[in-house]
Motif scaffolding. Structure first.
Motif, short mmCIF file in Angstrom:
data_model
loop_
_atom_site.label_atom_id
_atom_site.label_comp_id
_atom_site.label_asym_id
_atom_site.label_seq_id
_atom_site.Cartn_x
_atom_site.Cartn_y
_atom_site.Cartn_z
N GLU A 382 -5.81 0.19 41.15
CA GLU A 382 -6.13 1.50 40.58
C GLU A 382 -5.16 2.55 41.11
N THR A 383 -4.87 3.52 40.27
CA THR A 383 -4.08 4.68 40.68
C THR A 383 -5.00 5.89 40.73
N LEU A 384 -5.09 6.50 41.92
CA LEU A 384 -5.99 7.63 42.14
C LEU A 384 -5.17 8.85 42.51
N ALA A 385 -5.46 9.97 41.89
CA ALA A 385 -4.83 11.24 42.24
C ALA A 385 -5.88 12.15 42.87
N VAL A 386 -5.56 12.67 44.07
CA VAL A 386 -6.43 13.63 44.75
C VAL A 386 -5.72 14.97 44.71
N VAL A 387 -6.27 15.92 43.96
CA VAL A 387 -5.58 17.20 43.74
C VAL A 387 -6.47 18.35 44.22
N GLY A 388 -5.81 19.49 44.34
CA GLY A 388 -6.51 20.68 44.79
C GLY A 388 -5.52 21.67 45.36
N ILE A 389 -5.97 22.91 45.54
CA ILE A 389 -5.08 23.93 46.09
C ILE A 389 -4.85 23.65 47.57
N SER A 556 1.90 16.97 38.34
CA SER A 556 2.76 16.13 37.49
C SER A 556 2.43 14.66 37.65
N SER A 557 1.92 14.28 38.83
CA SER A 557 1.58 12.87 39.07
C SER A 557 0.19 12.52 38.57
N ALA A 558 -0.64 13.54 38.36
CA ALA A 558 -2.04 13.27 38.06
C ALA A 558 -2.24 12.67 36.68
N ALA A 559 -1.42 13.08 35.72
CA ALA A 559 -1.62 12.63 34.35
C ALA A 559 -1.48 11.11 34.22
N THR A 577 -10.68 11.12 34.29
CA THR A 577 -9.30 10.93 33.83
C THR A 577 -8.68 12.27 33.49
N HIS A 578 -7.39 12.28 33.27
CA HIS A 578 -6.69 13.50 32.89
C HIS A 578 -7.27 14.07 31.60
N THR A 579 -7.49 13.18 30.64
CA THR A 579 -8.03 13.63 29.34
C THR A 579 -9.41 14.24 29.49
#
Length: 607
Positions: A382-389, A556-559, A577-579
């Motif tokens: 799995e590819t997981l993106a952890v995002v936030g300010i 940019s990596s999250a999508a 998901t991004h969508t």
């Protein structure tokens, strides 16, 4: 500017225990250091203070006043010369032994410190109190305190031996003279108290000295030079530097009177009473009573001077040993430090899953939780993106994942088992990580990538990794290619890289490893959009069928991720998901839209 608070434990450190610890540490590292000093000091002290100044003088005066023949006088001189030569030879061999042992002990203890530093918790590096203790501990090595304490112990042993010989000679003339030497022993009590007083002063100055060292170091570091010259930050640093100096002056003044009084009382018992008292009594016996011979009178005066000189040396050594012992207290505590994050006994198997269950975390010195009730599960492939300010808790999440810290509440499971049960190093090695605050080192580019001395096969592998990270195009322009040393600090043929190129070299370490899970913490923070896109394309290709975690505030990596977690103020506020997240119109959607518009503006401006 604050002062260090000295607690009761620090004021009452066990001096004798620390001296024994220091000598034992040096003896284990190389026993020849102490033996060498004993040979040098033993010969010097016994010869100088007893054989030459007392015994030989006594023999010569008895020969002269006893009307002995010249042959007896010559034999005494020859004996003296033979003893003198013997002492020189023994001292010379002791000096050679000591010089070699000093270098060896420095190497052994440095390695011991480096090994210990590698085992410290990451939390130690975020604790100012730790840096104070660490700085005082390393003074033992950088200032050669281990050498000083061995020298002082050898000197004290040798000088006490010579004093015993002198005392025996004086007592044979008249035991009363020994009474005048009793106050000398009080000097050691006074000097012990003085040493603790000096140590307490130095403890209060430690933080100020660390601030001074920081400013002095920063001024000469390349990475700070541009900001220094394009802002007023140098004035800010100099203000702190001057404040640290002023604070130290205040501390020195506050302790100055006390140190003066210690010195005066010490001199009274060390010199005034023993010397003036014994001189008066010897003169009285020689002039008034007439029961002291010329040789006896001369020997008494010479003996008292020898005892005074020896006492001064012993006092200095004793005082110095006390101070060294107090610094060895810090080294001992440093070596005895036990990490809070300890290794388990299980070996991790190939990655299947990583799960955070009700995980909350608060830094040791913080009042507020950095993460609260975090729950998610990462599965193989799995590819997981952890995002936030910035400040949302993303990097803290990574620190817990790699067990730099243990969760305050909840648990983290690797393949269904609490990560605390695994051996620490093998567990961390299952992750290939690119950190936000990446660092490259003053070794060759290839060694930076492979993190070991490189064979030709390693270099070929590293070159391919550099191509995948996008760094090889730049590295290949260097005359020595990947063998070029980064920075010119130790190699005039070295090379400096831009922030983006440095990050590409750091990222190449990931491409050069076989890993179960790739974790990328802000992997493109220093890259332009084109370089960022190229790097992510290569990452996608290399990490196909691998498990990947992207941690970033740039989306940019999250999508491309299978799942996205949005952190805010230590909480997971969105997941999907991004969508899905774009359709929800929440924080992720706002952030992505704003960043996309900024990229479009940059593209238009570039056109």
């Amino acid at each position: 500017m604050r002062f260090i608070q000295i607690d009761k434990e620090q004021q009452n450190v066990p001096v004798v225990k620390n001296v024994i610890y220091a000598i034992k540490l040096c003896w284990q590292a190389d026993k020849k250091l102490l033996i060498g000093y004993l040979m040098q000091e033993g010969m010097f002290c016994v010869f100088s203070f007893f054989i030459r100044n007392v015994l030989f003088l006594k023999i010569l005066l008895e020969i002269i006043t006893g009307n002995r023949d010249f042959a007896t006088y010559v034999r005494a001189l020859l004996a003296f010369a033979a003893v003198s030569v013997l002492c020189k030879v023994v001292s010379f061999w002791g000096m050679k032994m000591e010089k070699r042992a000093t270098k060896n002990i420095l190497k052994v203890l440095n390695n011991k410190v480096f090994d210990k530093a590698q085992s410290l918790d990451i939390a130690c590096y975020e604790d100012p109190a730790f840096y104070d203790k660490y700085q005082r501990a390393t003074l033992v090595l950088t200032s050669g305190y281990f050498d000083i304490i061995c020298y002082d112990l050898a000197s004290i042993i040798a000088e006490i031996t010579s004093v015993i010989c002198v005392f025996a000679t004086i007592s044979a003339i008249n035991p009363v003279y020994l009474l005048f030497l009793v106050p000398v022993f009080l000097v050691f009590v006074i000097e012990t108290a003085k040493s603790k007083y000096v140590y307490k002063r130095d403890m209060e100055m430690t933080t100020n000295n660390r601030i001074k060292a920081y400013v002095q170091r920063t001024v000469f570091l390349r990475e700070y030079s541009k900001d220094m010259r394009t802002s007023n930050i140098f004035a800010v640093l100099m203000k702190r530097f001057e404040a640290a100096i002023d604070s130290n002056i205040v501390i020195l003044k506050r302790y100055g009177v006390g140190l003066f009084l210690y010195s005066m009382v010490s001199s009274l018992f060390e010199e005034f009473i023993p010397i003036i008292g014994s001189y008066l009594y010897a003169g009285y016996e020689f002039v008034v009573k007439g029961n002291l011979t010329v040789s006896g009178f001369s020997v008494v005066l010479s003996s008292i001077n020898s005892v005074r000189d020896v006492t001064l040396d012993i006092t200095d050594c004793f005082d110095e040993m006390n101070q060294m012992a107090l610094y060895f207290q810090n080294l001992r505590e440093f070596f005895e430090y036990e990490p809070a994050v300890t290794s388990g006994s299980k070996k991790p198997k190939p990655f299947e899953s990583l799960e955070f269950k009700n995980v909350s975390f608060k830094y040791p010195s913080a009042d507020k939780y950095s993460l609260q009730n975090i729950n998610f599960k990462l599965t193989k492939g799995e590819t997981l993106a952890v995002v936030g300010i910035n400040g949302a808790g993303k990097s803290t999440l990574l620190k817990l994942m790699l067990r730099f810290y243990d969760a305050t509440e909840g648990e983290i499971l690797y393949n269904g088992v609490n990560i605390k049960e695994y051996e620490l190093e093998p567990y961390r090695n299952t992750f290939a990580t690119v950190f936000q605050d990446y660092k490259n080192f003053a070794v060759s580019v290839f060694e930076n990538v492979m993190c070991r001395p490189c064979t030709d096969e390693d270099k070929a592998f590293a070159e391919n990794a550099l191509k995948n990270s996008g760094a090889w195009k730049k590295i290949n322009t260097f005359s020595n290619g990947g063998d070029t040393v980064l920075t010119r600090e130790f190699d005039e043929n070295g090379a400096g890289l831009s922030g983006g190129e440095n990050q590409k070299v750091s990222t190449a370490r990931l491409f050069a490893r076989d890993f179960d899970v790739a974790v990328l913490d802000e992997p493109s923070s220093a890259l332009d959009p084109i370089a960022e896109s190229e790097m992510y394309d290569n990452l996608t290709r290399v990490t196909k069928d691998k498990t990947v975690v992207y941690i970033s505030h740039r989306l940019s990596s999250a999508a491309m991720a299978d799942r996205i977690i949005v952190l805010d103020n230590g909480n997971i506020i969105e997941s999907g998901t991004h969508t899905d997240l774009m359709a929800n119109g929440g924080m992720y959607s706002e952030m992505f839209t704003l960043q996309a518009s900024n990229y479009n503006k940059e593209a238009i401006e570039n056109e």
